[in-house]
Design a protein around this motif. Structure first.
Motif, PDB file in Angstrom:
ATOM      1  N   MET A  59       0.836  -1.176   0.000  1.00 25.65           N
ATOM      2  CA  MET A  59       0.000   0.000   0.000  1.00 25.65           C
ATOM      3  C   MET A  59       0.886   1.247   0.000  1.00 25.65           C
ATOM      4  SD  MET A  59      -2.828   1.243   2.852  1.00 25.65           S
ATOM      5  CE  MET A  59      -3.626  -0.328   2.828  1.00 25.65           C
ATOM      6  N   GLU A  60       0.505   2.209  -0.792  1.00 23.98           N
ATOM      7  CA  GLU A  60       1.249   3.469  -0.862  1.00 23.98           C
ATOM      8  C   GLU A  60       1.067   4.260   0.436  1.00 23.98           C
ATOM      9  OE1 GLU A  60       3.265   4.553  -3.397  1.00 23.98           O
ATOM     10  OE2 GLU A  60       2.965   2.524  -4.155  1.00 23.98           O
ATOM     11  N   PRO A  61       2.098   5.021   0.834  1.00 21.30           N
ATOM     12  CA  PRO A  61       1.990   5.794   2.082  1.00 21.30           C
ATOM     13  C   PRO A  61       0.787   6.739   2.118  1.00 21.30           C
ATOM     14  CG  PRO A  61       4.262   5.731   1.372  1.00 21.30           C
ATOM     15  CD  PRO A  61       3.444   5.111   0.261  1.00 21.30           C
ATOM     16  N   ALA A  62       0.450   7.384   1.013  1.00 20.37           N
ATOM     17  CA  ALA A  62      -0.697   8.302   1.034  1.00 20.37           C
ATOM     18  C   ALA A  62      -1.971   7.565   1.420  1.00 20.37           C
ATOM     19  CB  ALA A  62      -0.861   8.982  -0.327  1.00 20.37           C
ATOM     20  N   GLN A  63      -2.196   6.405   0.828  1.00 20.98           N
ATOM     21  CA  GLN A  63      -3.391   5.617   1.143  1.00 20.98           C
ATOM     22  C   GLN A  63      -3.333   5.085   2.567  1.00 20.98           C
ATOM     23  OE1 GLN A  63      -6.110   5.183  -0.979  1.00 20.98           O
ATOM     24  NE2 GLN A  63      -7.035   4.504   0.934  1.00 20.98           N
ATOM     25  N   ARG A  64      -2.158   4.676   2.984  1.00 17.70           N
ATOM     26  CA  ARG A  64      -1.985   4.155   4.340  1.00 17.70           C
ATOM     27  C   ARG A  64      -2.338   5.226   5.375  1.00 17.70           C
ATOM     28  NH1 ARG A  64       3.228   0.740   6.098  1.00 17.70           N
ATOM     29  NH2 ARG A  64       2.026  -0.829   5.034  1.00 17.70           N
ATOM     30  N   PHE A  65      -1.859   6.456   5.157  1.00 19.01           N
ATOM     31  CA  PHE A  65      -2.141   7.539   6.097  1.00 19.01           C
ATOM     32  C   PHE A  65      -3.609   7.959   6.037  1.00 19.01           C
ATOM     33  CE2 PHE A  65       2.283   7.565   6.831  1.00 19.01           C
ATOM     34  CZ  PHE A  65       2.476   8.236   8.038  1.00 19.01           C
ATOM     35  N   ARG A  66      -4.191   7.975   4.859  1.00 18.65           N
ATOM     36  CA  ARG A  66      -5.610   8.312   4.719  1.00 18.65           C
ATOM     37  C   ARG A  66      -6.477   7.261   5.431  1.00 18.65           C
ATOM     38  NH1 ARG A  66      -5.261  10.348   0.230  1.00 18.65           N
ATOM     39  NH2 ARG A  66      -4.986   8.435  -0.947  1.00 18.65           N
ATOM     40  N   ASP A  67      -6.184   5.994   5.189  1.00 19.88           N
ATOM     41  CA  ASP A  67      -6.931   4.922   5.852  1.00 19.88           C
ATOM     42  C   ASP A  67      -6.791   5.006   7.373  1.00 19.88           C
ATOM     43  OD1 ASP A  67      -7.708   3.996   3.369  1.00 19.88           O
ATOM     44  OD2 ASP A  67      -6.424   2.207   3.426  1.00 19.88           O
ATOM     45  N   LEU A 105      -8.971   7.865   8.684  1.00 26.34           N
ATOM     46  CA  LEU A 105     -10.415   7.646   8.598  1.00 26.34           C
ATOM     47  C   LEU A 105     -10.906   6.417   9.343  1.00 26.34           C
ATOM     48  CD1 LEU A 105     -10.890   8.612   4.850  1.00 26.34           C
ATOM     49  CD2 LEU A 105     -11.263  10.040   6.884  1.00 26.34           C
ATOM     50  N   LEU A 106     -10.086   5.385   9.413  1.00 21.51           N
ATOM     51  CA  LEU A 106     -10.540   4.118   9.990  1.00 21.51           C
ATOM     52  C   LEU A 106     -10.056   3.864  11.411  1.00 21.51           C
ATOM     53  CD1 LEU A 106      -9.987   1.897   6.828  1.00 21.51           C
ATOM     54  CD2 LEU A 106     -12.108   3.002   7.587  1.00 21.51           C
ATOM     55  N   GLU A 107      -8.942   4.479  11.793  1.00 15.76           N
ATOM     56  CA  GLU A 107      -8.395   4.191  13.113  1.00 15.76           C
ATOM     57  C   GLU A 107      -8.347   5.405  14.032  1.00 15.76           C
ATOM     58  OE1 GLU A 107      -4.901   1.646  13.157  1.00 15.76           O
ATOM     59  OE2 GLU A 107      -5.300   1.136  11.069  1.00 15.76           O
ATOM     60  N   ALA A 108      -7.867   6.537  13.531  1.00 17.13           N
ATOM     61  CA  ALA A 108      -7.674   7.696  14.406  1.00 17.13           C
ATOM     62  C   ALA A 108      -8.959   8.503  14.618  1.00 17.13           C
ATOM     63  CB  ALA A 108      -6.579   8.596  13.844  1.00 17.13           C
ATOM     64  N   ARG A 109      -9.806   8.566  13.607  1.00 17.18           N
ATOM     65  CA  ARG A 109     -11.041   9.349  13.740  1.00 17.18           C
ATOM     66  C   ARG A 109     -11.863   8.812  14.908  1.00 17.18           C
ATOM     67  NH1 ARG A 109     -14.911  10.177   8.724  1.00 17.18           N
ATOM     68  NH2 ARG A 109     -14.868   7.920   8.815  1.00 17.18           N
ATOM     69  N   GLY A 110     -12.224   9.709  15.802  1.00 14.94           N
ATOM     70  CA  GLY A 110     -12.994   9.321  16.975  1.00 14.94           C
ATOM     71  C   GLY A 110     -12.137   8.850  18.135  1.00 14.94           C
ATOM     72  N   ASN A 111     -10.861   8.566  17.889  1.00 20.61           N
ATOM     73  CA  ASN A 111      -9.954   8.114  18.942  1.00 20.61           C
ATOM     74  C   ASN A 111      -8.886   9.146  19.276  1.00 20.61           C
ATOM     75  OD1 ASN A 111     -11.011   5.449  19.373  1.00 20.61           O
ATOM     76  ND2 ASN A 111     -10.195   4.925  17.366  1.00 20.61           N
ATOM     77  N   SER A 112      -8.372   9.805  18.263  1.00 17.24           N
ATOM     78  CA  SER A 112      -7.324  10.807  18.463  1.00 17.24           C
ATOM     79  C   SER A 112      -7.498  11.918  17.428  1.00 17.24           C
ATOM     80  CB  SER A 112      -5.934  10.175  18.310  1.00 17.24           C
ATOM     81  OG  SER A 112      -4.940  11.193  18.348  1.00 17.24           O
ATOM     82  N   PRO A 113      -8.126  13.021  17.828  1.00 11.73           N
ATOM     83  CA  PRO A 113      -8.319  14.124  16.878  1.00 11.73           C
ATOM     84  C   PRO A 113      -6.999  14.631  16.277  1.00 11.73           C
ATOM     85  CG  PRO A 113      -9.656  14.469  18.824  1.00 11.73           C
ATOM     86  CD  PRO A 113      -8.764  13.287  19.109  1.00 11.73           C
ATOM     87  N   LEU A 114      -5.934  14.659  17.086  1.00 15.34           N
ATOM     88  CA  LEU A 114      -4.650  15.147  16.572  1.00 15.34           C
ATOM     89  C   LEU A 114      -4.076  14.182  15.533  1.00 15.34           C
ATOM     90  CD1 LEU A 114      -2.414  17.248  16.600  1.00 15.34           C
ATOM     91  CD2 LEU A 114      -1.354  15.969  18.474  1.00 15.34           C
ATOM     92  N   TYR A 115      -4.032  12.883  15.829  1.00 16.94           N
ATOM     93  CA  TYR A 115      -3.509  11.916  14.861  1.00 16.94           C
ATOM     94  C   TYR A 115      -4.396  11.854  13.618  1.00 16.94           C
ATOM     95  CZ  TYR A 115       0.374   9.834  17.505  1.00 16.94           C
ATOM     96  OH  TYR A 115       1.575   9.607  18.138  1.00 16.94           O
ATOM     97  N   HIS A 116      -5.690  12.012  13.793  1.00 15.70           N
ATOM     98  CA  HIS A 116      -6.610  12.041  12.654  1.00 15.70           C
ATOM     99  C   HIS A 116      -6.238  13.178  11.717  1.00 15.70           C
ATOM    100  CE1 HIS A 116     -10.599  13.392  10.908  1.00 15.70           C
ATOM    101  NE2 HIS A 116     -10.417  12.200  10.383  1.00 15.70           N
ATOM    102  N   ARG A 117      -6.086  14.382  12.267  1.00 11.90           N
ATOM    103  CA  ARG A 117      -5.748  15.551  11.450  1.00 11.90           C
ATOM    104  C   ARG A 117      -4.358  15.417  10.847  1.00 11.90           C
ATOM    105  NH1 ARG A 117      -8.563  17.945   8.546  1.00 11.90           N
ATOM    106  NH2 ARG A 117      -6.860  18.037   7.120  1.00 11.90           N
ATOM    107  N   ARG A 118      -3.390  14.975  11.661  1.00 14.42           N
ATOM    108  CA  ARG A 118      -2.008  14.824  11.169  1.00 14.42           C
ATOM    109  C   ARG A 118      -1.954  13.835  10.000  1.00 14.42           C
ATOM    110  NH1 ARG A 118      -0.394  18.760  13.336  1.00 14.42           N
ATOM    111  NH2 ARG A 118       0.838  18.900  15.200  1.00 14.42           N
ATOM    112  N   ALA A 119      -2.614  12.704  10.155  1.00 18.80           N
ATOM    113  CA  ALA A 119      -2.570  11.678   9.109  1.00 18.80           C
ATOM    114  C   ALA A 119      -3.233  12.174   7.832  1.00 18.80           C
ATOM    115  CB  ALA A 119      -3.232  10.394   9.597  1.00 18.80           C
ATOM    116  N   LEU A 120      -4.336  12.910   7.950  1.00 23.13           N
ATOM    117  CA  LEU A 120      -4.969  13.477   6.753  1.00 23.13           C
ATOM    118  C   LEU A 120      -4.046  14.480   6.076  1.00 23.13           C
ATOM    119  CD1 LEU A 120      -8.689  14.051   7.790  1.00 23.13           C
ATOM    120  CD2 LEU A 120      -7.794  12.374   6.152  1.00 23.13           C
ATOM    121  N   ASP A 121      -3.418  15.340   6.862  1.00 19.95           N
ATOM    122  CA  ASP A 121      -2.494  16.327   6.294  1.00 19.95           C
ATOM    123  C   ASP A 121      -1.314  15.651   5.595  1.00 19.95           C
ATOM    124  OD1 ASP A 121      -4.014  18.513   7.156  1.00 19.95           O
ATOM    125  OD2 ASP A 121      -2.900  18.722   9.038  1.00 19.95           O
ATOM    126  N   ILE A 122      -0.742  14.655   6.247  1.00 21.45           N
ATOM    127  CA  ILE A 122       0.393  13.940   5.651  1.00 21.45           C
ATOM    128  C   ILE A 122      -0.035  13.229   4.371  1.00 21.45           C
ATOM    129  CG2 ILE A 122       1.958  11.971   5.972  1.00 21.45           C
ATOM    130  CD1 ILE A 122       2.205  12.886   8.931  1.00 21.45           C
TER     131      ILE A 122
END
Length: 106
Positions: free
Chosen positions: A1-9, A12-29
């Motif tokens: 899996m490409e890093p962009a898809q890995r960070f997006r997934d 959306l699938l792991e950080a959202r609802g659990n860590s607002p900061l990691y959710h935002r960071r992963a989307l930005d990255i």
């Protein structure tokens, strides 16, 4: 899996609802070509978003605005990547159990 898809997934699938900061960071990255290129240079098993984000934090990349965080990532990348290469993530999931009959079938 490409890093962009890995960070997006991850966002959306792991950080959202659990860590607002990691959710935002992963989307930005996931949309930052320069940071993704740094991550892509690591072995695939070391490109895990939670590993990269934790290594960044340990090595001083803690700014809240993404543009400042990005600068910290780039400035500290040699230490961040070295930490990621030395560390691994831990899962708390149990491996599947194989059920075997207690006595042989006759």
């Amino acid at each position: 899996m490409e890093p962009a898809q890995r960070f997006r997934d991850f966002a959306l699938l792991e950080a959202r609802g659990n860590s607002p900061l990691y959710h935002r960071r992963a989307l930005d990255i996931s949309v930052d070509a320069e940071v993704l290129a740094l991550i892509a240079a690591l072995p695939a098993d070391k490109q895990q978003p939670n590993l990269i984000l934790a290594a960044a934090r340990v090595n001083g990349a803690t700014a809240i605005p993404y543009n400042e965080f990005r600068d910290q990532l780039r400035e500290n990348w040699s230490a961040i990547s070295a930490t990621a290469l030395r560390r691994r993530t831990q899962t708390n999931e149990s491996p599947p159990r194989i059920h075997r009959p207690s006595s042989p079938a006759i």
